[in-house]
Structures are given as structure tokens and as C-alpha cells.
Design a protein around this motif. Structure first.
Motif, PDB file in Angstrom:
ATOM      1  N   UNK A   1       0.678  -1.145  -0.109  1.00 23.23           N
ATOM      2  CA  UNK A   1      -0.039  -0.011   0.221  1.00 23.23           C
ATOM      3  C   UNK A   1       0.781   1.424   0.033  1.00 23.23           C
ATOM      4  N   UNK A   2       1.904   1.481   0.729  1.00 26.25           N
ATOM      5  CA  UNK A   2       2.660   2.550   0.865  1.00 26.25           C
ATOM      6  C   UNK A   2       3.457   2.735  -0.615  1.00 26.25           C
ATOM      7  N   UNK A   3       3.774   1.661  -1.191  1.00 30.71           N
ATOM      8  CA  UNK A   3       4.352   1.900  -2.770  1.00 30.71           C
ATOM      9  C   UNK A   3       3.432   2.392  -3.605  1.00 30.71           C
ATOM     10  N   UNK A   4       2.076   2.028  -3.467  1.00 30.07           N
ATOM     11  CA  UNK A   4       1.096   2.710  -4.177  1.00 30.07           C
ATOM     12  C   UNK A   4       0.781   4.074  -3.776  1.00 30.07           C
ATOM     13  N   UNK A   5       0.797   4.376  -2.455  1.00 34.85           N
ATOM     14  CA  UNK A   5       0.519   5.839  -2.223  1.00 34.85           C
ATOM     15  C   UNK A   5       1.797   6.767  -2.671  1.00 34.85           C
ATOM     16  N   UNK A   6       3.053   6.141  -2.608  1.00 39.39           N
ATOM     17  CA  UNK A   6       4.281   7.011  -2.865  1.00 39.39           C
ATOM     18  C   UNK A   6       3.948   7.209  -4.711  1.00 39.39           C
ATOM     19  N   UNK A   7       3.477   6.100  -5.143  1.00 39.83           N
ATOM     20  CA  UNK A   7       3.430   6.112  -6.703  1.00 39.83           C
ATOM     21  C   UNK A   7       2.323   7.352  -7.015  1.00 39.83           C
ATOM     22  N   UNK A   8       1.049   7.553  -6.362  1.00 40.49           N
ATOM     23  CA  UNK A   8       0.115   8.488  -6.643  1.00 40.49           C
ATOM     24  C   UNK A   8       0.321   9.725  -6.348  1.00 40.49           C
ATOM     25  N   UNK A   9       1.180   9.921  -5.227  1.00 43.07           N
ATOM     26  CA  UNK A   9       1.309  11.423  -4.536  1.00 43.07           C
ATOM     27  C   UNK A   9       1.483  12.394  -5.584  1.00 43.07           C
ATOM     28  N   UNK A  10       2.560  12.401  -6.454  1.00 45.01           N
ATOM     29  CA  UNK A  10       2.764  13.226  -7.708  1.00 45.01           C
ATOM     30  C   UNK A  10       1.609  13.442  -8.410  1.00 45.01           C
ATOM     31  N   UNK A  11       0.800  12.294  -8.857  1.00 41.06           N
ATOM     32  CA  UNK A  11      -0.259  12.190  -9.618  1.00 41.06           C
ATOM     33  C   UNK A  11      -1.089  13.338  -8.921  1.00 41.06           C
TER      34      UNK A  11
ATOM     35  N   UNK B   1      -1.937  12.328   3.939  1.00 40.12           N
ATOM     36  CA  UNK B   1      -1.615  12.194   2.307  1.00 40.12           C
ATOM     37  C   UNK B   1      -0.848  13.702   1.804  1.00 40.12           C
ATOM     38  N   UNK B   2      -1.204  14.424   0.854  1.00 41.56           N
ATOM     39  CA  UNK B   2      -0.209  15.529   0.308  1.00 41.56           C
ATOM     40  C   UNK B   2      -0.588  16.574   0.939  1.00 41.56           C
ATOM     41  N   UNK B   3      -1.632  16.494   2.020  1.00 47.20           N
ATOM     42  CA  UNK B   3      -1.515  17.721   3.137  1.00 47.20           C
ATOM     43  C   UNK B   3      -2.691  18.756   2.796  1.00 47.20           C
ATOM     44  N   UNK B   4      -3.434  18.376   1.825  1.00 52.00           N
ATOM     45  CA  UNK B   4      -4.562  19.564   1.478  1.00 52.00           C
ATOM     46  C   UNK B   4      -5.429  19.757   2.446  1.00 52.00           C
ATOM     47  N   UNK B   5      -6.067  18.693   3.344  1.00 53.75           N
ATOM     48  CA  UNK B   5      -6.860  19.218   4.482  1.00 53.75           C
ATOM     49  C   UNK B   5      -5.935  19.623   5.549  1.00 53.75           C
TER      50      UNK B   5
ATOM     51  N   UNK C   1       4.174  12.791   1.662  1.00 51.74           N
ATOM     52  CA  UNK C   1       4.886  14.021   2.701  1.00 51.74           C
ATOM     53  C   UNK C   1       5.773  15.015   2.189  1.00 51.74           C
ATOM     54  N   UNK C   2       6.540  14.726   1.119  1.00 53.89           N
ATOM     55  CA  UNK C   2       7.457  15.267   0.389  1.00 53.89           C
ATOM     56  C   UNK C   2       6.429  16.608  -0.410  1.00 53.89           C
ATOM     57  N   UNK C   3       5.145  16.288  -0.817  1.00 55.40           N
ATOM     58  CA  UNK C   3       4.387  17.011  -1.568  1.00 55.40           C
ATOM     59  C   UNK C   3       3.689  17.768  -0.524  1.00 55.40           C
ATOM     60  N   UNK C   4       3.317  17.329   0.525  1.00 53.07           N
ATOM     61  CA  UNK C   4       2.608  18.162   1.567  1.00 53.07           C
ATOM     62  C   UNK C   4       3.759  19.198   2.170  1.00 53.07           C
ATOM     63  N   UNK C   5       4.892  18.940   2.306  1.00 50.96           N
ATOM     64  CA  UNK C   5       6.004  19.777   2.791  1.00 50.96           C
ATOM     65  C   UNK C   5       6.050  21.113   1.778  1.00 50.96           C
ATOM     66  N   UNK C   6       5.995  20.695   0.383  1.00 50.28           N
ATOM     67  CA  UNK C   6       6.319  21.491  -0.487  1.00 50.28           C
ATOM     68  C   UNK C   6       5.175  22.604  -0.604  1.00 50.28           C
TER      69      UNK C   6
END
Ligand SMILES: C[S@@+](CC[C@H](N)C(=O)[O-])C[C@H]1O[C@@H](n2cnc3c(N)ncnc32)[C@H](O)[C@@H]1O
Length: 271
Positions: A12-22, A61-65, A86-91
Motif C-alpha cells: 500500500x505504501x508503494x501505491x501511495x508513493x506512486x500516486x502522490x505526484x499524480x 496524504x499530500x496535506x491538502x486538508x 509528505x514531500x508534496x505536503x511539505x512543498x
């Protein structure tokens, strides 16, 4: 062959890493960056005010909420086990000029990585299916709360997870409403929920938790339930026949208001 929970969570973690930039592209974060709050009116009525409160957002997730809650005045910590999310969320936090702490952790292994207590534990919108142990989940939440602190969840209703989500024009029961120890493996070419043109390569495992298991876990963890609501609106196109209204909510219009699509629960840690 039976899948152990740890291996399922790694997949599942690999899945979420894959879709974060998407998701950074498909969520359409421009409005958020400009100043919108992505916490809807329903949640605001049931949870707010958050200003001045110490709040931890589980599975951020990417930190929107997470960033919406920070903009609305909470001192926020976001938790997720996906480093790419988390990288996207920090950005985004940097772009929005908001101070948020992020912890990379499996929710179920948070105990050793955090020693702060919070006024609010918040989690929402597509979280419970990734939790392999509902008892440990609720105990973790309880351990994060200050005395008098509040837990709040807004989530898709478990009833909706029973239906075949590939069928248009009818609702057909495909999955059990009840929990099975073995997770369900989603090994198909279903497009991503946010970008219908993207088919994730990393497949996932999910656990079903009926409402009774969720509520009982919260009660067993020592929290006092203050509110449990079932809503006839959804936050995404969970079933093919759902349509989006002008108010931003998704509905199953063909079935009128007859089915619950989401639920919310608020519970308090006794003083
Ligand atoms: C559907 S997303 C949550 C969506 C979020 N509410 C949003 O609106 O973007 C699920 C998140 O849970 C995280 N996750 C899944 N299982 C987890 C676990 N056991 N511990 C921590 N995070 C987990 C994933 O990395 C992902 O970021």
C-alpha cells in the motif's frame, strides 16, 4: 497464499508513493494555495472551531486538508507513512507559508515516534480501508489525546463498500459488509480515484470495517461518543452512478436519499 499485514501495508505504501505526484496535479491545488479551505461545511459544523488547538491529522496524504486546518488557525501535525506524499505536503506548506510538522509513520506504529498530546485527532476521506487493526488504531487515537480532547472522523460509509464499483445502472452486492482478517487485494486496472486517465501500477490491499467495529473500537479505547451521523452525500465518485452537485457533494440520485454514503463520528477523551 495468506498475505501478512506488514507485507500488505508495504504494498500500500508503494501505491501511495506512486500516486502522490499524480494527485498534486489532479487535486487542483491552485485554489487551496490561493487561500481556500478544503474542509467542507459539514465537517466545520461538527468539529470547528479549531483555531488555537493542537491538532494531529492522521493519514494526511499530500496535506491538502492538513494545510486547510492550519490556515483555519490550528497548530497542526500531519502523519502519513508515504514519504512521497509528505514531500508534496511539505512543498505545499512552504508555498502557502504555513508552519506544519509532519511525521512519517504507520499510524499503528506512531507511539514511539511522537510524545506530544493533542486537543484534536482528525482523520478523513479514505482512511479506514488502509488500517489493518481497528483496535490498535482506536487505542493509538486515544493515547494521542489530552484529557478532554476530541477525536473526529469523516469517512465513506462502510455500506457503500459492499457494491460492485464497476457496474453502471444497478447496485449489486459483491463484498461482505463484515470484516475478514485477510485483506481484499485490488489487482485490476481500475483508474485512480482522482485522475481517471491514470492506472496505478502498484496494487493495493484493503480491510473492511463495518460501522459496529469502528464504534466499538472507539468505545473500548475509552472515548465517549458525542456524535455519530450518517449522510446521503459523498466526497468522491465512489460508485459509477454517482453525480456531483453544484454544492460539490456526490450523490446517488437514482436511489434518492435512501442510502448513507458517508458517516461522521466525534468522541471525547474523558477529563
Ligand atoms: C485516501 S488517502 C487520504 C486522503 C486524504 N484524506 C486526502 O483528501 O488527500 C490515504 C492516505 O493514507 C495513507 N496511509 C495508508 N495506510 C497508512 C498507515 N497504515 N499509516 C499511515 N498512513 C497510511 C496513505 O499513504 C495515503 O496518503
Amino acid at each position: 497464499m495468506a498475505m501478512n499485514n506488514r507485507d500488505a501495508e508495504s504494498a500500500n505504501r508503494a501505491h501511495w508513493d506512486e500516486v502522490a505526484p499524480v494527485h498534486l496535479k489532479s487535486y487542483g491545488v491552485e485554489g487551496l494555495v490561493r487561500g481556500e479551505s478544503w474542509i467542507d461545511g459539514l465537517q466545520k459544523r461538527e468539529l470547528y472551531p479549531v483555531a488555537g488547538k493542537d491538532l494531529i491529522h492522521l493519514q494526511c496524504h499530500i496535506g491538502t486538508d492538513t494545510l486547510s486546518l492550519a490556515r483555519d488557525g490550528a497548530r497542526v501535525t500531519g502523519v502519513d507513512f508515504s514519504p512521497a506524499s509528505l514531500a508534496v505536503a511539505r512543498e505545499l506548506a512552504e508555498k502557502m507559508g504555513l508552519q506544519v510538522d509532519f511525521i512519517e509513520s504507520n499510524v499503528l506504529e506512531l507511539a514511539g515516534k511522537n510524545n506530544k498530546k493533542f486537543d484534536i485527532v482528525y482523520t478523513s476521506k479514505g482512511v479506514l480501508g488502509w488500517i489493518s487493526d481497528i483496535t490498535k488504531w482506536a487505542e493509538t487515537i486515544s493515547s494521542l489525546l489530552k484529557p478532554g480532547g476530541v477525536f473526529y472522523i469523516f469517512e465513506q460509509h462502510p455500506l457503500t463498500l459492499m457494491f460492485d464499483d464497476t457496474l453502471e445502472g444497478e447496485l449489486k452486492i459483491k463484498y461482505s459488509y463484515f470484516h475478514q482478517d485477510e485483506p481484499t487485494h485490488w489487482d485490476d486496472d481500475h483508474p485512480d480515484y482522482s485522475d481517471q486517465t491514470y492506472v496505478p501500477k502498484n496494487k493495493t490491499y484493503e480491510w473492511f470495517w463495518p460501522l459496529a467495529d469502528i464504534v466499538n473500537a472507539v468505545i473500548r479505547a475509552g472515548l465517549v461518543i458525542e456524535l455519530l451521523n450518517e449522510h446521503d452525500v459523498g466526497f468522491h465518485r465512489q460508485l459509477p452512478d454517482m453525480t456531483k452537485g453544484a454544492d460539490g457533494w456526490w450523490r446517488l440520485e437514482k436511489y434518492g436519499d435512501k442510502l448513507p454514503l458517508t458517516f461522521s463520528l466525534r468522541a471525547k477523551n474523558p477529563l
